[in-house]
Scaffold this active site. Sequence first.
Site, PDB file in Angstrom:
ATOM      1  N   HIS A 137      47.614  33.260  38.150  1.00  0.00           N
ATOM      2  CA  HIS A 137      48.651  32.354  38.646  1.00  0.00           C
ATOM      3  C   HIS A 137      49.989  33.085  38.495  1.00  0.00           C
ATOM      4  O   HIS A 137      50.136  33.934  37.618  1.00  0.00           O
ATOM      5  CB  HIS A 137      48.619  31.098  37.763  1.00  0.00           C
ATOM      6  CG  HIS A 137      49.502  29.974  38.205  1.00  0.00           C
ATOM      7  ND1 HIS A 137      50.849  29.959  37.976  1.00  0.00           N
ATOM      8  CD2 HIS A 137      49.208  28.818  38.856  1.00  0.00           C
ATOM      9  CE1 HIS A 137      51.359  28.820  38.459  1.00  0.00           C
ATOM     10  NE2 HIS A 137      50.383  28.119  39.000  1.00  0.00           N
ATOM     11  N   ASP A 214      45.174  32.583  29.432  1.00  0.00           N
ATOM     12  CA  ASP A 214      45.782  31.424  30.084  1.00  0.00           C
ATOM     13  C   ASP A 214      44.687  30.370  30.277  1.00  0.00           C
ATOM     14  O   ASP A 214      43.817  30.510  31.131  1.00  0.00           O
ATOM     15  CB  ASP A 214      46.377  31.861  31.435  1.00  0.00           C
ATOM     16  CG  ASP A 214      46.901  30.684  32.262  1.00  0.00           C
ATOM     17  OD1 ASP A 214      46.802  29.528  31.796  1.00  0.00           O
ATOM     18  OD2 ASP A 214      47.395  30.926  33.374  1.00  0.00           O
ATOM     19  N   GLN A 217      43.701  26.010  33.242  1.00  0.00           N
ATOM     20  CA  GLN A 217      42.654  25.419  34.085  1.00  0.00           C
ATOM     21  C   GLN A 217      41.322  25.289  33.344  1.00  0.00           C
ATOM     22  O   GLN A 217      40.377  24.702  33.879  1.00  0.00           O
ATOM     23  CB  GLN A 217      42.445  26.267  35.342  1.00  0.00           C
ATOM     24  CG  GLN A 217      43.661  26.333  36.258  1.00  0.00           C
ATOM     25  CD  GLN A 217      44.001  24.987  36.878  1.00  0.00           C
ATOM     26  OE1 GLN A 217      43.153  24.097  36.993  1.00  0.00           O
ATOM     27  NE2 GLN A 217      45.249  24.809  37.266  1.00  0.00           N
ATOM     28  N   LYS A 240      47.557  18.921  32.546  1.00  0.00           N
ATOM     29  CA  LYS A 240      46.341  19.293  33.266  1.00  0.00           C
ATOM     30  C   LYS A 240      45.094  18.865  32.505  1.00  0.00           C
ATOM     31  O   LYS A 240      43.971  19.106  32.944  1.00  0.00           O
ATOM     32  CB  LYS A 240      46.315  20.800  33.515  1.00  0.00           C
ATOM     33  CG  LYS A 240      47.343  21.250  34.549  1.00  0.00           C
ATOM     34  CD  LYS A 240      47.080  22.667  34.988  1.00  0.00           C
ATOM     35  CE  LYS A 240      48.301  23.322  35.601  1.00  0.00           C
ATOM     36  NZ  LYS A 240      48.634  22.824  36.940  1.00  0.00           N
ATOM     37  N   CYS A 378      50.343  28.954  44.100  1.00  0.00           N
ATOM     38  CA  CYS A 378      51.050  29.833  43.164  1.00  0.00           C
ATOM     39  C   CYS A 378      50.192  31.028  42.776  1.00  0.00           C
ATOM     40  O   CYS A 378      50.211  31.481  41.623  1.00  0.00           O
ATOM     41  CB  CYS A 378      51.519  29.084  41.918  1.00  0.00           C
ATOM     42  SG  CYS A 378      52.703  27.799  42.290  1.00  0.00           S
TER      43      CYS A 378
END
Lengths: 420, 151
Positions: A137, A214, A217, A240, A378
Amino acid sequence: MGTVTHAHGSVAVGTGFDPESVRRDFPILKRRVRGNPLVYLDNAATTQKPQPVIDALVQYYASQNANVHRGIHHLSEIATQAYEDVRAKVQRFINAASVREIVFVRGATEAINLVASSFGHAYLNAGDEVVITGMEHHSNIVPWQLACQRRGAHLIVVPITDSGEVVVEEYERRLSPRTKIAALTHVSNALGTVNPVKEMVRLAHQKGIPVLVDGAQAMPHLRVDVRELGCDFYVFSGHKMFGPTGIGVLYGKEEILSAMPPYQGGGDMIKSVSFERTIYHDLPYRFEAGTPNIADGIAYGAALDYLTRLDWQVVANYERALLLYATNAVSTVPGLRIIGTATEKAGVVSFVLDGIHPHDIGTILDQEGIAIRTGHHCAQPVMDRFGIPATARASFAFYNTQEEADRLVIGIQKVVEVFK
Amino acid sequence: MTSELRSLYQEIILDHNKSPRNFRKLSDANRTVVGYNPLCGDHYTLYVRTEDDIIKDIGFQGSGCAISKASASVMTTIVKGKTHAEAEKLFEMFHKLVTGELSGAIDAEELGKLAAFSGVSEFPARVKCASLVWHTLSNALQEKSETVTTE
């Protein structure tokens, strides 16, 4: 839930999980959009919030509101306690070793900026390298670009395959004596790929390279144990994972965090200040300048409680079955191509239609009450890799159903009909 | 199809999307400007040949959504032969049309094929798609060469 056979054949989502049992907890899922029941398939952008999260926000402002960490009055004690309880919940939720390793931030983006800035300032020098993957991202690209530009270092990108996977050998080859950190996404927001981050951390550690993962998600789909992964940093956003916007977490191993310089200066991150000298606070407060996002932090605790009450093995099986069902169902549409066909995926069906721009798909589906995301998500380098300007992305959460996947397919068929 | 959708994707728009007019590079263009909306990926190059303040020839290439492509195609058919001032006036009217600010009785003859874009005003997210190439043309006529974006 028993085995149910739907229009698209035998892929029954009979996994022992009844999505209706959770749907009733999310009030927004009852609403209609443009005359149709909402089909919310934009969960990778942000998830919906269960009632306990909404209640916690209201309750905080109605009966607890005070600033934290400084007042000696009753309300401040309550607010401080509630806020710090959430830190302990996060620590248990991801199995961190200590609350000192849990830094509250606005979201995953701020967490990466914090590390790129602070770690980069301390350890990145001219000629050094930062390794990322080709499916990051923008928020796991740009902060590192900025850090590299400031220090004269280089960003090294691990290519991805046509199915949207990292080739681990290619990654390993790019870990060099000049590599100061690797920053890798756990789950790709544009493709849904689940990366083998545990193995990738192990390979980096063999060469003494720390790793940031990261997890923005990953958190809504997987139960993450940071000590099992072994990563040095793990970042994620509350919104999220069914919590409020504006609150997120930087997990960092204590020994690394404690050696890093402060990110922002201000109140709450200091022990004492004079014009000559400031003594910084201990972890994690040293990285939390200014009045924190107390209300959203406390409500985020309610989201963690909600997720903790779910049987995660059952939820994960259901999500896997639902993703497979949706993938197979949309694949029946002529001219539809799925972008991102990794063996291990979570939550995302990204696709393009022959001769039809994703933006037109999004507008027509919206008329049916179906919310998806269209665009580059993104992740422009991912789009470039596949030679497309954009995709349409349907992203799922555990409250989505097989029937909603069916409505998505019917909606896509209408799109095809318009442009026939 | 809902009535809003039918008014957005009118026959003229679907037709120009499928078979864009003047979809070509001009070898003798004296103005070339790129219009690009990175967020949705609409990306066009506009080629214009102007002489004595008149748009003698115009063509475009690129890709994007149906609204942006049809808008580009219809625009090229309409502005060819017009003066710069006439083209700017059409842009002004078009912009009011797609943002729903065109008040009172509209001269249907004056609007012509542009009237097909009246449905765009019901879709605020699509206004930038419809207006991208018009902004690009405006820059071309003003001899501004930098890439145009309507994000």
